[in-house]
Design a protein around this motif. Structure first.
Motif, PDB file in Angstrom:
ATOM      1  N   LEU A 383      -2.415  11.920   6.999  1.00 22.94           N
ATOM      2  CA  LEU A 383      -2.981  10.571   6.924  1.00 22.94           C
ATOM      3  C   LEU A 383      -1.943   9.558   7.395  1.00 22.94           C
ATOM      4  O   LEU A 383      -0.759   9.673   7.072  1.00 22.94           O
ATOM      5  CB  LEU A 383      -3.395  10.241   5.486  1.00 22.94           C
ATOM      6  N   PRO A 384      -2.360   8.567   8.156  1.00 23.23           N
ATOM      7  CA  PRO A 384      -1.396   7.579   8.676  1.00 23.23           C
ATOM      8  C   PRO A 384      -0.924   6.630   7.579  1.00 23.23           C
ATOM      9  O   PRO A 384      -1.508   5.573   7.350  1.00 23.23           O
ATOM     10  CB  PRO A 384      -2.184   6.838   9.762  1.00 23.23           C
ATOM     11  N   LEU A 385       0.128   7.017   6.889  1.00 25.32           N
ATOM     12  CA  LEU A 385       0.631   6.245   5.752  1.00 25.32           C
ATOM     13  C   LEU A 385       0.870   4.782   6.108  1.00 25.32           C
ATOM     14  O   LEU A 385       0.394   3.876   5.441  1.00 25.32           O
ATOM     15  CB  LEU A 385       1.923   6.884   5.241  1.00 25.32           C
ATOM     16  N   SER A 386       1.597   4.552   7.171  1.00 26.52           N
ATOM     17  CA  SER A 386       1.955   3.178   7.512  1.00 26.52           C
ATOM     18  C   SER A 386       0.725   2.343   7.847  1.00 26.52           C
ATOM     19  O   SER A 386       0.688   1.144   7.589  1.00 26.52           O
ATOM     20  CB  SER A 386       2.937   3.159   8.681  1.00 26.52           C
ATOM     21  N   MET A 387      -0.321   2.973   8.407  1.00 24.72           N
ATOM     22  CA  MET A 387      -1.528   2.227   8.745  1.00 24.72           C
ATOM     23  C   MET A 387      -2.324   1.884   7.488  1.00 24.72           C
ATOM     24  O   MET A 387      -2.866   0.791   7.370  1.00 24.72           O
ATOM     25  CB  MET A 387      -2.394   3.039   9.706  1.00 24.72           C
ATOM     26  N   LEU A 388      -2.383   2.828   6.539  1.00 22.23           N
ATOM     27  CA  LEU A 388      -3.143   2.561   5.322  1.00 22.23           C
ATOM     28  C   LEU A 388      -2.539   1.428   4.505  1.00 22.23           C
ATOM     29  O   LEU A 388      -3.212   0.795   3.702  1.00 22.23           O
ATOM     30  CB  LEU A 388      -3.224   3.823   4.471  1.00 22.23           C
ATOM     31  N   LEU A 389      -1.236   1.180   4.705  1.00 27.28           N
ATOM     32  CA  LEU A 389      -0.597   0.081   3.999  1.00 27.28           C
ATOM     33  C   LEU A 389      -1.171  -1.265   4.414  1.00 27.28           C
ATOM     34  O   LEU A 389      -1.160  -2.216   3.650  1.00 27.28           O
ATOM     35  CB  LEU A 389       0.915   0.083   4.277  1.00 27.28           C
ATOM     36  N   PHE A 390      -1.696  -1.343   5.638  1.00 21.57           N
ATOM     37  CA  PHE A 390      -2.055  -2.652   6.181  1.00 21.57           C
ATOM     38  C   PHE A 390      -3.523  -2.798   6.575  1.00 21.57           C
ATOM     39  O   PHE A 390      -4.063  -3.895   6.519  1.00 21.57           O
ATOM     40  CB  PHE A 390      -1.197  -2.949   7.417  1.00 21.57           C
ATOM     41  N   ILE A 391      -4.192  -1.722   6.982  1.00 22.69           N
ATOM     42  CA  ILE A 391      -5.526  -1.874   7.555  1.00 22.69           C
ATOM     43  C   ILE A 391      -6.533  -2.375   6.523  1.00 22.69           C
ATOM     44  O   ILE A 391      -7.366  -3.231   6.827  1.00 22.69           O
ATOM     45  CB  ILE A 391      -6.006  -0.543   8.168  1.00 22.69           C
ATOM     46  N   GLY A 392      -6.473  -1.856   5.289  1.00 20.89           N
ATOM     47  CA  GLY A 392      -7.416  -2.306   4.270  1.00 20.89           C
ATOM     48  C   GLY A 392      -7.314  -3.796   4.001  1.00 20.89           C
ATOM     49  O   GLY A 392      -8.300  -4.530   4.139  1.00 20.89           O
ATOM     50  N   PRO A 393      -6.123  -4.288   3.619  1.00 25.37           N
ATOM     51  CA  PRO A 393      -5.984  -5.739   3.430  1.00 25.37           C
ATOM     52  C   PRO A 393      -6.296  -6.529   4.696  1.00 25.37           C
ATOM     53  O   PRO A 393      -6.865  -7.623   4.617  1.00 25.37           O
ATOM     54  CB  PRO A 393      -4.510  -5.891   3.029  1.00 25.37           C
ATOM     55  N   LEU A 394      -5.936  -5.985   5.871  1.00 24.35           N
ATOM     56  CA  LEU A 394      -6.217  -6.691   7.114  1.00 24.35           C
ATOM     57  C   LEU A 394      -7.712  -6.852   7.329  1.00 24.35           C
ATOM     58  O   LEU A 394      -8.176  -7.892   7.829  1.00 24.35           O
ATOM     59  CB  LEU A 394      -5.589  -5.936   8.294  1.00 24.35           C
ATOM     60  N   ALA A 395      -8.494  -5.842   6.938  1.00 21.08           N
ATOM     61  CA  ALA A 395      -9.948  -5.948   7.052  1.00 21.08           C
ATOM     62  C   ALA A 395     -10.470  -7.091   6.186  1.00 21.08           C
ATOM     63  O   ALA A 395     -11.330  -7.872   6.622  1.00 21.08           O
ATOM     64  CB  ALA A 395     -10.602  -4.629   6.644  1.00 21.08           C
ATOM     65  N   GLU A 396      -9.955  -7.201   4.959  1.00 13.47           N
ATOM     66  CA  GLU A 396     -10.368  -8.297   4.079  1.00 13.47           C
ATOM     67  C   GLU A 396      -9.983  -9.643   4.667  1.00 13.47           C
ATOM     68  O   GLU A 396     -10.770 -10.593   4.658  1.00 13.47           O
ATOM     69  CB  GLU A 396      -9.731  -8.134   2.701  1.00 13.47           C
ATOM     70  N   LEU A 397      -8.754  -9.747   5.164  1.00 13.90           N
ATOM     71  CA  LEU A 397      -8.301 -11.007   5.733  1.00 13.90           C
ATOM     72  C   LEU A 397      -9.144 -11.412   6.929  1.00 13.90           C
ATOM     73  O   LEU A 397      -9.514 -12.582   7.088  1.00 13.90           O
ATOM     74  CB  LEU A 397      -6.825 -10.880   6.147  1.00 13.90           C
ATOM     75  N   SER A 398      -9.472 -10.452   7.780  1.00 12.28           N
ATOM     76  CA  SER A 398     -10.248 -10.749   8.986  1.00 12.28           C
ATOM     77  C   SER A 398     -11.657 -11.206   8.631  1.00 12.28           C
ATOM     78  O   SER A 398     -12.170 -12.176   9.197  1.00 12.28           O
ATOM     79  CB  SER A 398     -10.303  -9.508   9.888  1.00 12.28           C
ATOM     80  N   VAL A 399     -12.289 -10.521   7.682  1.00 10.49           N
ATOM     81  CA  VAL A 399     -13.628 -10.925   7.255  1.00 10.49           C
ATOM     82  C   VAL A 399     -13.590 -12.311   6.606  1.00 10.49           C
ATOM     83  O   VAL A 399     -14.484 -13.132   6.800  1.00 10.49           O
ATOM     84  CB  VAL A 399     -14.224  -9.879   6.295  1.00 10.49           C
ATOM     85  N   GLY A 400     -12.528 -12.578   5.831  1.00  8.65           N
ATOM     86  CA  GLY A 400     -12.380 -13.905   5.243  1.00  8.65           C
ATOM     87  C   GLY A 400     -12.324 -14.998   6.298  1.00  8.65           C
ATOM     88  O   GLY A 400     -12.938 -16.056   6.150  1.00  8.65           O
ATOM     89  N   LEU A 401     -11.602 -14.753   7.388  1.00  8.19           N
ATOM     90  CA  LEU A 401     -11.532 -15.717   8.481  1.00  8.19           C
ATOM     91  C   LEU A 401     -12.899 -15.917   9.125  1.00  8.19           C
ATOM     92  O   LEU A 401     -13.290 -17.042   9.459  1.00  8.19           O
ATOM     93  CB  LEU A 401     -10.528 -15.252   9.532  1.00  8.19           C
ATOM     94  N   LEU A 402     -13.647 -14.829   9.290  1.00 10.17           N
ATOM     95  CA  LEU A 402     -14.963 -14.921   9.931  1.00 10.17           C
ATOM     96  C   LEU A 402     -15.947 -15.681   9.059  1.00 10.17           C
ATOM     97  O   LEU A 402     -16.645 -16.588   9.528  1.00 10.17           O
ATOM     98  CB  LEU A 402     -15.497 -13.513  10.229  1.00 10.17           C
ATOM     99  N   ILE A 403     -16.018 -15.327   7.787  1.00 14.84           N
ATOM    100  CA  ILE A 403     -16.976 -15.980   6.893  1.00 14.84           C
ATOM    101  C   ILE A 403     -16.578 -17.436   6.640  1.00 14.84           C
ATOM    102  O   ILE A 403     -17.422 -18.318   6.537  1.00 14.84           O
ATOM    103  CB  ILE A 403     -17.064 -15.220   5.559  1.00 14.84           C
ATOM    104  N   GLY A 404     -15.273 -17.689   6.552  1.00 12.04           N
ATOM    105  CA  GLY A 404     -14.802 -19.036   6.273  1.00 12.04           C
ATOM    106  C   GLY A 404     -14.961 -19.998   7.429  1.00 12.04           C
ATOM    107  O   GLY A 404     -14.764 -21.203   7.267  1.00 12.04           O
ATOM    108  N   ARG A 405     -15.310 -19.485   8.610  1.00 11.91           N
ATOM    109  CA  ARG A 405     -15.533 -20.327   9.799  1.00 11.91           C
ATOM    110  C   ARG A 405     -14.334 -21.225  10.102  1.00 11.91           C
ATOM    111  O   ARG A 405     -14.491 -22.407  10.407  1.00 11.91           O
ATOM    112  CB  ARG A 405     -16.778 -21.204   9.616  1.00 11.91           C
ATOM    113  N   VAL A 406     -13.128 -20.697   9.981  1.00 14.48           N
ATOM    114  CA  VAL A 406     -11.955 -21.495  10.293  1.00 14.48           C
ATOM    115  C   VAL A 406     -11.783 -21.581  11.796  1.00 14.48           C
ATOM    116  O   VAL A 406     -12.379 -20.829  12.565  1.00 14.48           O
ATOM    117  CB  VAL A 406     -10.686 -20.899   9.645  1.00 14.48           C
ATOM    118  N   GLU A 407     -10.939 -22.514  12.230  1.00 13.22           N
ATOM    119  CA  GLU A 407     -10.707 -22.671  13.654  1.00 13.22           C
ATOM    120  C   GLU A 407     -10.071 -21.414  14.233  1.00 13.22           C
ATOM    121  O   GLU A 407      -9.410 -20.645  13.553  1.00 13.22           O
ATOM    122  CB  GLU A 407      -9.806 -23.884  13.904  1.00 13.22           C
TER     123      GLU A 407
END
Length: 475
Positions: A383-407
């Motif tokens: 399993l890609p250890l280093s990727m699992l450290l970041f991809i999950g939170p990154l998915a949340e952050l990205s969706v937050g940006l999309l839903i929040g309609r920020v610039e």
């Protein structure tokens, strides 16, 4: 957050279920001795490989959890917002708004102005602000406001009263007799409809507390403030919404939150022996057989920290308190008759979130060692250890940006999470070691800058925080 002069000593927790510091120190020794013995018996490479495999499993679980929350928010959050106008005028229990202030002269005027603008029947609303031993002009400013408008009641606590935010709020309880207590922090400025949106959930007798959504108003003030702005989009638009949508287990967040007064008094008020009274109260509400609800339409604006020093002070307190709550409550949580097995697992994962960066630091160390051919990896190590450290939170952050309609350019703020995450690893590790060693911790106030700017959104949308909602703040 409100500050006091209380010292939180892990040797004297409110809960009797936590192990004393002497036992916790022995646990650390046992970890070290156990690792050394296993490495001696099976070899260092194999031992490190097994540790890496276990960490991969943990990170995989949290990755799936983050991803599930992101999908839930992307799929249903905007739809739920369309129904957010239901029941705003037909239910008006008596409400006491409580705010604690210590040396908040930079933000107290904006907060009081916002409280006076709340849309709620005047005969059903009490406003109480506690001056918690301030040595600046906070007390005088509050007295001036109270002299001009009798709706505001000010309680002055003597210097050194102790208890921190919990102590201030508990003292305020003696001044009020209401159905619902709503708490804001001194730097918060709620939207006028926030009270109505919060209290409507208490029609359901099983609801003991309700949390609203906090939005950062000064994301332009520094790179770090911008990072925190995106972090709050993730935390409130995605993480808490996901916990509500999938498990109905959001947390009482400590500010822009409401709690049923009968529940609060039955639980003995806020816990003065913790620096995260919100997490502590969340667990006590759940173990009393009641539930917390999350309303993403109940919006208020708060100030983000603007420097690394303030970030450290704030997040260390969050980590120290959250980790203590895990030690205090995981045993009674597992025995609770009010939670299903799945709900107990999710609540445990919630309690462990301030341990995950510590584990991530260990994982990164193992990755570095592996680069030098130290540490054999088992099958699960594929399993890609280093990727699992970041991809999950990154998915949340990205969706937050999309839903929040920020610039659009706000997306670049994601880069700021790399140094912020590295700092979080050090903060949580230090907090864990200090807590396990039983080192007393004095509540330290988060300093304010009096910021008034807001982060501009891209276009109007149900979940967007537009310039029109900022009551004249500069964009």
């Amino acid at each position: 957050m409100v500050s006091g002069t209380a010292v939180v000593d892990d040797a004297q927790p409110r809960s009797t279920h936590a192990a004393p510091p002497e036992q916790r120190r022995l646990v650390l020794v046992a970890y070290a001795v156990g690792f050394a013995l296993v490495a001696l018996c099976f070899g260092l490479d194999r031992t490190l490989g097994v540790v890496a495999g276990v960490l991969n499993v943990v990170f995989g679980i949290y990755f799936c959890r983050h991803l599930a929350f992101a999908v839930a928010a992307a799929r249903w959050a905007e739809r739920d917002m369309l129904a957010a106008e239901v029941g705003l005028t037909t239910y008006t229990p008596s409400v006491a708004v409580l705010v604690g202030c210590k040396n908040e002269e930079l933000v107290v005027d904006g907060m009081v102005t916002a409280l006076f603008a709340l849309d709620y029947p005047a005969d059903r609303l009490t406003l109480v602000v506690v001056d918690d031993g301030s040595d600046d002009s906070t007390g005088a400013r509050l007295d001036a406001w109270a002299a001009r408008d009798p709706r505001l009641r000010v309680l002055h606590r003597p210097l050194g009263s102790g208890g921190g935010k919990s102590g201030a709020l508990n003292d305020a309880l003696s001044l009020v007799d209401a159905d619902i207590a709503v708490v804001f922090d001194a730097d918060h400025e709620p939207e006028p409809a926030a009270l109505r949106r919060l209290v409507r959930h208490f029609r359901d007798p099983v609801v003991g507390a309700v949390m609203g959504r906090c939005v950062i108003r000064n994301g332009r003030d520094s790179q770090l403030a911008g990072t925190v702005f995106v972090d709050f989009l993730s935390g409130y638009l995605v993480n808490e919404y996901g916990r509500q949508a999938l498990f109905e287990l959001p947390a009482y967040g400590g500010a822009n939150c409401a709690v049923r007064m009968s529940t609060l008094r039955a639980l003995g008020g806020w816990n003065p022996h913790t620096v995260t009274e919100d997490t502590d109260l969340t667990l006590r509400v759940l173990m009393a057989g009641q539930r917390v609800r999350y309303d993403l339409s109940a919006v208020d604006f708060e100030e983000a920290v603007v420097s690394a020093r303030r970030f450290w002070t704030q997040r260390y307190r969050w980590a120290r308190g959250h980790q203590k709550c895990f030690r205090d409550y995981w045993r009674p949580l597992m025995r609770s008759p009010y939670l299903s097995l799945v709900e107990k697992i999710e609540t445990t994962l919630f309690l462990l979130v301030y341990h995950v960066p510590l584990l991530a630091g260990i994982g990164l160390l193992l990755t570095v060692l592996r680069a030098f051919d130290i540490g054999e990896l088992p099958i699960v190590g594929l399993l890609p250890l280093s990727m699992l450290l970041f991809i999950g939170p990154l998915a949340e952050l990205s969706v937050g940006l999309l839903i929040g309609r920020v610039e659009r350019r706000a997306a670049w703020r994601l880069i700021g999470f790399l140094p912020a995450f590295a700092l979080s690893i050090w903060i949580t590790t230090r907090a864990y070691l200090d807590g396990m060693l039983g080192r007393p911790y004095s509540w330290v106030k988060t300093s304010r800058s009096g910021a008034t700017s807001t982060v501009k959104v891209d276009a109007p949308a149900p979940l967007a925080v537009s310039a029109a909602t900022t009551r004249g703040r500069a964009s």
